[in-house]
Design a protein around this motif. Sequence first.
Motif, short mmCIF file in Angstrom:
data_model
loop_
_atom_site.label_atom_id
_atom_site.label_comp_id
_atom_site.label_asym_id
_atom_site.label_seq_id
_atom_site.Cartn_x
_atom_site.Cartn_y
_atom_site.Cartn_z
N VAL A 239 0.83 -1.20 0.00
CA VAL A 239 0.00 0.00 0.00
C VAL A 239 0.87 1.26 0.00
N CYS A 240 2.04 1.20 0.63
CA CYS A 240 2.97 2.34 0.55
C CYS A 240 3.43 2.53 -0.89
N CYS A 241 3.71 1.42 -1.55
CA CYS A 241 4.08 1.44 -2.98
C CYS A 241 2.99 2.12 -3.80
N HIS A 262 7.47 9.44 0.29
CA HIS A 262 7.63 8.38 1.29
C HIS A 262 6.38 8.27 2.14
N ALA A 263 5.86 7.05 2.26
CA ALA A 263 4.66 6.79 3.05
C ALA A 263 5.00 5.95 4.27
N THR A 264 4.36 6.24 5.37
CA THR A 264 4.50 5.45 6.59
C THR A 264 3.11 5.11 7.12
N THR A 271 0.53 8.14 6.46
CA THR A 271 0.99 9.51 6.23
C THR A 271 1.93 9.50 5.03
N LEU A 272 1.65 10.38 4.09
CA LEU A 272 2.44 10.44 2.86
C LEU A 272 3.06 11.83 2.73
N THR A 273 4.36 11.86 2.55
CA THR A 273 5.08 13.10 2.30
C THR A 273 5.70 13.03 0.91
N ALA A 293 -5.12 3.96 5.55
CA ALA A 293 -4.14 3.13 4.85
C ALA A 293 -4.80 2.23 3.83
N SER A 294 -6.08 2.03 3.96
CA SER A 294 -6.82 1.18 3.02
C SER A 294 -7.13 1.89 1.71
N ARG A 295 -6.81 3.19 1.61
CA ARG A 295 -7.09 3.95 0.38
C ARG A 295 -5.82 4.69 -0.05
#
Length: 324
Positions: A239-241, A262-264, A271-273, A293-295
């Motif tokens: 999901v981070c990908c 980068h997502a965490t 959280t995506l920066t 995180a599911s979206r």
Amino acid sequence: MRIGTRKSTMALAQTAEIARRLAAAAPGLDVEIVKFETIGDTDQTSKLLMHGGKGGAFVAEIRDAVRSGRLHAAMHSLKDMPGNEDTPGLVIGATLPRESAADALVLREGITLDDFRRTRGKGFKLGTNAVRRAAYAKRLFPDIEVIHFRGAADTRVRKLDDGEMQRLPDGGEAGPADALIMARSGLERVGLADRVAYEFSSHEMLPAVGQGIVAVECAVSDWETRRLLALIDDASAHVCCDAEREVLWVLNGHCNSPIAGHATIAGDEMTLTASVLDESGGAFIESVRSGPASRPRELGRTVAFDLLDKGAAAIIAQTRVEDA
């Protein structure tokens, strides 16, 4: 299962880990690793843009083998996979758990981090082929000289230690380098973690989209391979990908665009920066958003559109001059 990979030490280590996980998840499965010497491996002088970016240099030949049926799957470092273009007929079937996404500074013997900070980099040569790293380095060490520097992870460190000059696309030479900026995960994979002189925080140097993630790509219609790859897929990394690559897709970012993302994940929230810089590091915009995180793709689009509202398109357009 036949899995294609580059011949570099790091790529082979990554693919061996995929094979190990598949063997554990599907006992009795025969996994064959097929080695490719891509154009990016054979030509270590030209800028990657000359070969269509990292996608053309390191990914295209192996992808073609998957499309033709010669391979069941292909291993890629996710950061090498173009995110601004369609990949008809292919899908990421699995991502391994994310390793460190951080960038690290590697120094030649006798040089310290204090030397860089005290001088703002003046008098030092920093080797990298990544426009993102070069842009961030200029923000951290404004007077440093950034030089074009190519090679596999272990090769770059050897060239640094030996004081080897880097051949340039125009036939000239640059160097020798005093320092390199490299992915910490890559250094770890080739047994060179002890060469990390400093690890940049994400506030100092936001990682490349997908950095630290190993992806396994296969044919969309190959349902048996997709079933097997799903057994080793790490849901958090995947999901981070998806979130990070959505930023590239919306921005239409290319290999010469200094774009970072980068997502965490914490609990159910992601959280995506993401950021966009010009090549000198002078122009800089950033966006940070959180969501379920599911979206992940929705969050990626939100961040990308925020960057566009802040002027990302104009910065990216400037980096396309060399494309023409």
